[in-house]
Design an enzyme around this catalytic site. Structure first.
Site, mmCIF file in Angstrom:
data_model
loop_
_atom_site.group_PDB
_atom_site.id
_atom_site.type_symbol
_atom_site.label_atom_id
_atom_site.label_comp_id
_atom_site.label_asym_id
_atom_site.label_seq_id
_atom_site.Cartn_x
_atom_site.Cartn_y
_atom_site.Cartn_z
ATOM 1 N N SER A 1 0.671 -1.149 0.062
ATOM 2 C CA SER A 1 -0.081 -0.126 -0.085
ATOM 3 C C SER A 1 0.848 1.319 -0.066
ATOM 4 O O SER A 1 0.537 2.280 -0.146
ATOM 5 C CB SER A 1 -1.113 0.180 1.209
ATOM 6 N N ASN B 1 -2.449 -2.620 13.064
ATOM 7 C CA ASN B 1 -3.991 -2.429 12.894
ATOM 8 C C ASN B 1 -4.250 -1.296 13.680
ATOM 9 O O ASN B 1 -5.120 -0.255 13.238
ATOM 10 C CB ASN B 1 -4.472 -3.723 13.452
ATOM 11 N N THR C 1 -40.612 25.293 -10.785
ATOM 12 C CA THR C 1 -40.946 23.826 -10.378
ATOM 13 C C THR C 1 -40.993 22.973 -11.591
ATOM 14 O O THR C 1 -41.886 23.700 -12.480
ATOM 15 C CB THR C 1 -42.063 23.984 -9.406
ATOM 16 N N HIS C 2 -40.631 21.906 -11.530
ATOM 17 C CA HIS C 2 -40.691 21.095 -12.756
ATOM 18 C C HIS C 2 -40.231 21.762 -13.980
ATOM 19 O O HIS C 2 -40.435 21.401 -15.190
ATOM 20 C CB HIS C 2 -42.252 20.607 -13.047
ATOM 21 N N SER D 1 -14.177 25.634 -28.241
ATOM 22 C CA SER D 1 -14.292 24.309 -28.551
ATOM 23 C C SER D 1 -13.197 24.050 -29.695
ATOM 24 O O SER D 1 -12.727 25.353 -30.366
ATOM 25 C CB SER D 1 -15.551 24.077 -29.276
ATOM 26 N N LYS E 1 -18.089 29.179 -29.971
ATOM 27 C CA LYS E 1 -18.572 28.408 -28.657
ATOM 28 C C LYS E 1 -17.538 28.820 -27.436
ATOM 29 O O LYS E 1 -16.536 29.211 -27.405
ATOM 30 C CB LYS E 1 -18.161 26.990 -28.582
ATOM 31 N N ASN F 1 -17.717 27.276 -23.623
ATOM 32 C CA ASN F 1 -18.012 26.103 -22.703
ATOM 33 C C ASN F 1 -18.119 26.293 -21.044
ATOM 34 O O ASN F 1 -17.143 26.536 -20.793
ATOM 35 C CB ASN F 1 -17.440 24.945 -23.232
ATOM 36 N N TYR G 1 -9.676 -6.886 12.616
ATOM 37 C CA TYR G 1 -9.032 -6.419 11.365
ATOM 38 C C TYR G 1 -8.996 -7.578 10.170
ATOM 39 O O TYR G 1 -8.730 -8.559 10.377
ATOM 40 C CB TYR G 1 -7.362 -5.875 11.596
ATOM 41 N N GLN H 1 -7.539 -2.283 3.806
ATOM 42 C CA GLN H 1 -6.498 -1.429 3.152
ATOM 43 C C GLN H 1 -7.078 -0.710 2.204
ATOM 44 O O GLN H 1 -6.592 0.209 1.616
ATOM 45 C CB GLN H 1 -5.454 -2.309 2.678
ATOM 46 N N LYS I 1 -8.490 3.488 2.121
ATOM 47 C CA LYS I 1 -7.665 4.851 1.920
ATOM 48 C C LYS I 1 -8.011 5.338 0.616
ATOM 49 O O LYS I 1 -8.079 6.613 0.502
ATOM 50 C CB LYS I 1 -6.270 4.236 2.116
HETATM 51 N N1 ARG Z 1 -1.092 -1.406 5.258
HETATM 52 C C1 ARG Z 1 -2.137 -2.158 5.981
HETATM 53 C C2 ARG Z 1 -3.553 -1.297 5.951
HETATM 54 O O1 ARG Z 1 -3.519 -0.371 5.153
HETATM 55 C C3 ARG Z 1 -1.570 -1.732 7.262
HETATM 56 C C4 ARG Z 1 -2.413 -2.808 8.551
HETATM 57 C C5 ARG Z 1 -1.847 -4.065 8.284
HETATM 58 N N2 ARG Z 1 -2.236 -4.975 9.082
HETATM 59 C C6 ARG Z 1 -1.904 -6.228 8.985
HETATM 60 N N3 ARG Z 1 -2.442 -7.229 9.940
HETATM 61 N N4 ARG Z 1 -1.588 -6.557 7.737
HETATM 62 O O2 ARG Z 1 -4.629 -1.650 6.365
#
Ligand code: ARG
Length: 461
Positions: free
Chosen positions: A25, A112, A157-158, A279, A285, A287, A319, A324, A327
């Site tokens: 990640s 975690n 309205t509408h 355009s 035009k 836009n 967890y 992951q 994010k």
């Molecule tokens: N990169 C992981 C995440 O974004 C971090 C936590 C990983 N924990 C694990 N038990 N593998 O969630």
């Protein structure tokens, strides 16, 4: 072939290179690094305070972590996929910098609770920023509103012309929507501001940690009461994406109106050159790309909300690596909302101009004062439904005769109903039609001025 590094001594061979990339990640969670460092510093201080490590070790950890912050800020810390994620990347570099003490940072902690802490610290800061962007957007709306209390615009309205309104009243509707958006974020902030640090991998820890101390150092309002919940809760992120989606709904509705208003059919606004595009083939035009993009980007924010709901719905405690996946959607949601608020604020501030002569024409060229004729009769004791039916007939015959209500002579009015007097003309003039809707929250100009005052004092507080 040299032996590749295994995940740990429990493993005999290294990850398949493609799987290492799939698993990592670091490509996106590097975004959390400042919060990861801040969280780790609080954890290190707590470890020293509770004598889990020595004061000297605690100090070394803090110095090392601050050094990584500097390296990162100067562009000299760029961990690659071998680090897997930002947490490992920081730990590895810390050990390089401070040696053996660095190996103690992860005592009484898991990635975690660590990643849970990071993402909450990140979101807390971003919520505050988005609230600022909302305030600037509201200030632009307010600014236009102050200039356009007496500018009238057809109200719909509408998407059919209904009753004329003050342009300020129209814009202030968006002020109110975004005020609720601001308040919603305030609420999400409360549930983001809870510390999961010290929940460990899932069950807490055998060490005598002090969770309230780290929470206090990090400015969290309280701590998660249950460790399983603490490491696996993403409710706050879902709530955030919901609040973000609603901001986008509001921006998208305004965008849609701007696009319509800029069309030749409406011609209510002119787009200025700084905020319009041409355009590549049609030279005439201009836009409305900005509101179109905002309207278009709305979809991705809704998508992130949907994705996170789906990610969460089948997860057993606690967890799971699925988390992951929380994010990128949150990061993109934050960036999209900020970019759209900024663009729309610029568009309002310097990208549009209301065509007031055209608006004045628009409110005078239709039957949107028909309700006022019915109200006129009703105020003279004609039952409203009767008056309504009568005016309906007048509209029909006027359309057939190619006339507007203001074109009827007094005799014609009086033939329709003896209650009509010469003041009917004033009663159906657009300005009067608008001013007369003086109920609280209505478009009456007195009401609109009061609404502006209230909005102003809200922004000044
Ligand atoms: N990169 C992981 C995440 O974004 C971090 C936590 C990983 N924990 C694990 N038990 N593998 O969630």
């Amino acid at each position: 072939m040299s032996k590749q590094k295994t995940w740990s001594d429990r493993f005999e061979s290294a990850l398949h290179p493609a799987i290492a990339i799939f698993n990592a990640s670091i490509g996106f969670d590097i975004e959390l690094i400042e919060y990861d460092l801040t969280g780790s510093i609080a954890h290190a201080k707590m470890l020293a305070k509770t004598k889990i490590i020595t004061d000297e070790e605690g100090k070394q950890l803090v110095v090392g972590l601050e050094q990584i912050r500097q390296e990162y800020q100067q562009g000299n810390f760029n961990p690659g996929v071998e680090a897997e994620d930002v947490h490992f990347a920081v730990e590895k570099r810390l050990i390089e910098i401070v040696g053996d003490a660095g190996k103690k940072l992860h005592t009484a902690r898991s990635r975690n609770d660590q990643v849970g802490t990071d993402i909450r610290l990140y979101l807390r800061a971003e919520i505050r920023e988005i609230q600022q962007y909302l305030r600037q957007f509201q200030a632009s709306l307010l600014n236009h509103s102050e200039q356009h209390v007496e500018t009238l615009i057809p109200g719909y309205t509408h998407l059919q012309r209904a009753q004329p309104i003050s342009l300020a009243h129209h814009l202030l509707a968006y002020f109110q929507m975004t005020q609720r958006d601001w308040e919603r974020l305030e609420d999400v902030f409360k549930r983001t501001n809870i510390s999961p640090l010290g929940c460990g991998a899932l069950a807490g820890t055998t060490f005598p940690i002090d969770r309230h101390y780290t929470a206090e150092l990090l400015g969290f309002e309280r701590v998660y009461e249950n460790s399983l919940d603490g490491v696996s809760d993403r409710d706050f992120a879902i709530e955030f994406l919901c609040a973000a989606s609603l901001i986008m709904v509001h921006l998208s509705r305004l965008s849609e109106e701007m696009i319509l208003w800029a069309s030749q059919e409406f011609s209510f606004i002119t787009l200025k050159d700084t905020c319009a595009t041409g355009s590549s083939i049609m030279p005439q035009k201009k836009n409305p790309d900005i509101p179109e993009l905002v309207r278009g980007k709305t979809g991705r924010v809704f998508g992130h909300l949907q994705a996170l709901l789906v990610i969460m719905k089948g997860l057993p405690l606690a967890y799971n690596k699925d988390l992951q996946e929380d994010k990128e959607g949150v990061f993109d949601g934050v960036k999209t909302v900020k970019a759209c608020l900024e663009a729309m604020t610029i568009l309002l501030n310097e990208g549009i101009e209301f065509k007031t002569p055209r608006l004045a024409e628009a409110v005078a060229e239709d039957f949107s004062n028909a309700t006022d004729v019915a109200d006129y009769l009703a105020s003279k004791d004609v039952p409203f439904r009767e008056a309504y039916n009568l005016v309906g007939k007048v509209v029909k015959t006027s359309i057939a005769a190619g006339k507007l209500l203001k074109d009827l002579t007094l005799e014609e009015w009086q033939q329709l109903h003896p209650a009509f007097e010469a003041d009917i003309y004033e009663a159906i003039a657009p300005k009067q039609v608008v001013s007369a809707r003086n109920s609280y929250g209505g478009t009456g100009l007195v009401q609109v001025r009061q609404a502006i005052d209230r909005a102003k004092s809200l922004l000044n507080n």
